[in-house]
Structure formats: structure tokens, C-alpha cells
Design a protein around this motif. Structure first.
Motif, PDB file in Angstrom:
ATOM      1  N   MET A 169       0.814  -1.215   0.000  1.00 29.39           N
ATOM      2  CA  MET A 169       0.000   0.000   0.000  1.00 29.39           C
ATOM      3  C   MET A 169       0.851   1.272   0.000  1.00 29.39           C
ATOM      4  SD  MET A 169      -3.051   1.240  -0.089  1.00 29.39           S
ATOM      5  CE  MET A 169      -4.198   0.013   0.468  1.00 29.39           C
ATOM      6  N   GLU A 170       1.934   1.272   0.781  1.00 28.06           N
ATOM      7  CA  GLU A 170       2.801   2.453   0.858  1.00 28.06           C
ATOM      8  C   GLU A 170       3.418   2.772  -0.503  1.00 28.06           C
ATOM      9  OE1 GLU A 170       6.520   3.815   3.593  1.00 28.06           O
ATOM     10  OE2 GLU A 170       5.051   2.456   4.482  1.00 28.06           O
ATOM     11  N   GLU A 171       3.885   1.736  -1.197  1.00 30.78           N
ATOM     12  CA  GLU A 171       4.451   1.930  -2.539  1.00 30.78           C
ATOM     13  C   GLU A 171       3.400   2.450  -3.502  1.00 30.78           C
ATOM     14  OE1 GLU A 171       6.506  -1.494  -4.157  1.00 30.78           O
ATOM     15  OE2 GLU A 171       7.079  -2.097  -2.134  1.00 30.78           O
ATOM     16  N   ALA A 172       2.207   1.902  -3.424  1.00 31.12           N
ATOM     17  CA  ALA A 172       1.127   2.310  -4.324  1.00 31.12           C
ATOM     18  C   ALA A 172       0.746   3.769  -4.080  1.00 31.12           C
ATOM     19  CB  ALA A 172      -0.078   1.404  -4.147  1.00 31.12           C
ATOM     20  N   LEU A 173       0.664   4.169  -2.816  1.00 32.37           N
ATOM     21  CA  LEU A 173       0.337   5.559  -2.503  1.00 32.37           C
ATOM     22  C   LEU A 173       1.447   6.505  -2.949  1.00 32.37           C
ATOM     23  CD1 LEU A 173      -1.332   5.118   0.989  1.00 32.37           C
ATOM     24  CD2 LEU A 173      -2.434   5.849  -1.127  1.00 32.37           C
ATOM     25  N   TRP A 174       2.698   6.087  -2.774  1.00 35.29           N
ATOM     26  CA  TRP A 174       3.816   6.899  -3.245  1.00 35.29           C
ATOM     27  C   TRP A 174       3.724   7.085  -4.767  1.00 35.29           C
ATOM     28  CZ3 TRP A 174       7.417  10.145  -1.606  1.00 35.29           C
ATOM     29  CH2 TRP A 174       8.477  10.454  -2.456  1.00 35.29           C
TER      30      TRP A 174
END
Length: 188
Positions: free
Chosen positions: A36-41
């Protein structure tokens, strides 16, 4: 609940985030929460057509420094390494001063984009209104298309009879046995 215009921005974001997650999640699809963190970034640092700017720069007033730019120094990183702390503070204050103008421009571009999109959509829509006594079909909610054995099930419920019509394209309907079904939205 089933009126998509009511929360269109949230639905658009969720759709975009879902598509990004599909690209970064492994085959098992069980570790989506770890990605999720990568996707939001990725979402925050990607140029948005409606605003013509990244969401990151709308929040912070400057484009994000990507991890690759630190490993392999870009021109922007090299230039910033050679300046003093006082110059950094001065540049940051200038960036923050221009942030309100950037946000206003992005808001104006977004409104123009939404206006064009709405105009394009409305060209394809046939406006319908129903009167008391009209027979109507209602979309079956929720529409489940991927269940086995439901391939040939109708997407529509009814027929229903309109017993009350409101100016906001809402209708109170009853079934053929005169049992009140409830209110339905005539726009969706």
C-alpha cells in the motif's frame, strides 16, 4: 448509497489505487496491504492530467525527490547540495509563497476538466422522468457479475409502479402487489 455522483472523487481515487495495487502485488495477492505504501507513493508522485501537477507538489509546494535521484544524483540534487542553509531556507520560503497560486491554478484546471467531462458525459445521457402511475424497472443492487450460475440473471428488478415522484429524480415505488418497495434514484 448507490448514487455514484455522490462520492465520485472517492470512487475515482479508489479505482486508481486498485489499479496501481494490481500492478505491484505479487501473484498471491495476499500481500496487498504490504504494498500500500508503494502504491500511494506512486499515486502521489504521478502527474495528474486534470490538475496538471502531482498531488505531492500540491501538498508540499515542491516535487518529490525520488530515491533514484539520490542514488544517481540528478541535476536538481546536485544543485541543492552546493547551496548554504540560508539559501535553502530562502528557496523554501519562495516555494511556499507560490504554493497558494499553484493550488488555485490546479483548482481552476480541475474545474475546467470536470466541466468538459460532464459535458461529454451529458451528451450521451438521455434524460428521463417518470410520472405517478408509470411502470418502471430498477437496477438490481448490488450487481454481482462474477458469481457462478448468475450469468443469465437479469440486471433489473420489477416492474414497479411509481406512486410518488419528486423533483430531484427520486421516486417512491411499489411492486405489483402494492407492497411499498421504497425510494429509488432515477439518475443512476
Amino acid at each position: 448509497m448507490y448514487y455514484p455522483h455522490g462520492n465520485g472523487v472517492a470512487q475515482a481515487f479508489n479505482k486508481k489505487l486498485y489499479n496501481i495495487l494490481k500492478k505491484v502485488v505479487s501473484q498471491s495477492k495476499r500481500n496487498w496491504h504490504e504494498k500500500m505504501e508503494e502504491a500511494l507513493w506512486a499515486y502521489r508522485t504521478t502527474y495528474r492530467t486534470p490538475t496538471q501537477i502531482t498531488t505531492y507538489s500540491l501538498v508540499y509546494g515542491v516535487e518529490a525527490v525520488l530515491p533514484l535521484e539520490v542514488q544517481i544524483p540528478s541535476l536538481r540534487v546536485v544543485v541543492n547540495e552546493g547551496i548554504t542553509t540560508e539559501e535553502v531556507v530562502h528557496l523554501r520560503l519562495q516555494e511556499l509563497d507560490s504554493l497558494d497560486k499553484q493550488r488555485l491554478n490546479a483548482q481552476q484546471r480541475l474545474e475546467c476538466y470536470q466541466s468538459r467531462t460532464t459535458k461529454s458525459y451529458n451528451k450521451k445521457v438521455r434524460q428521463r422522468s417518470y410520472q405517478v402511475g408509470d411502470m418502471v424497472l430498477a437496477v438490481r443492487r448490488p450487481i454481482v457479475m462474477n458469481k457462478k450460475g448468475n450469468k443469465f440473471v437479469s440486471k433489473w428488478d420489477g416492474p414497479y409502479v411509481v406512486v410518488e415522484a419528486y423533483t430531484s429524480d427520486s421516486y417512491i415505488v411499489v411492486d405489483q402487489d402494492k407492497l411499498k418497495v421504497g425510494s429509488i434514484n432515477g439518475r443512476s
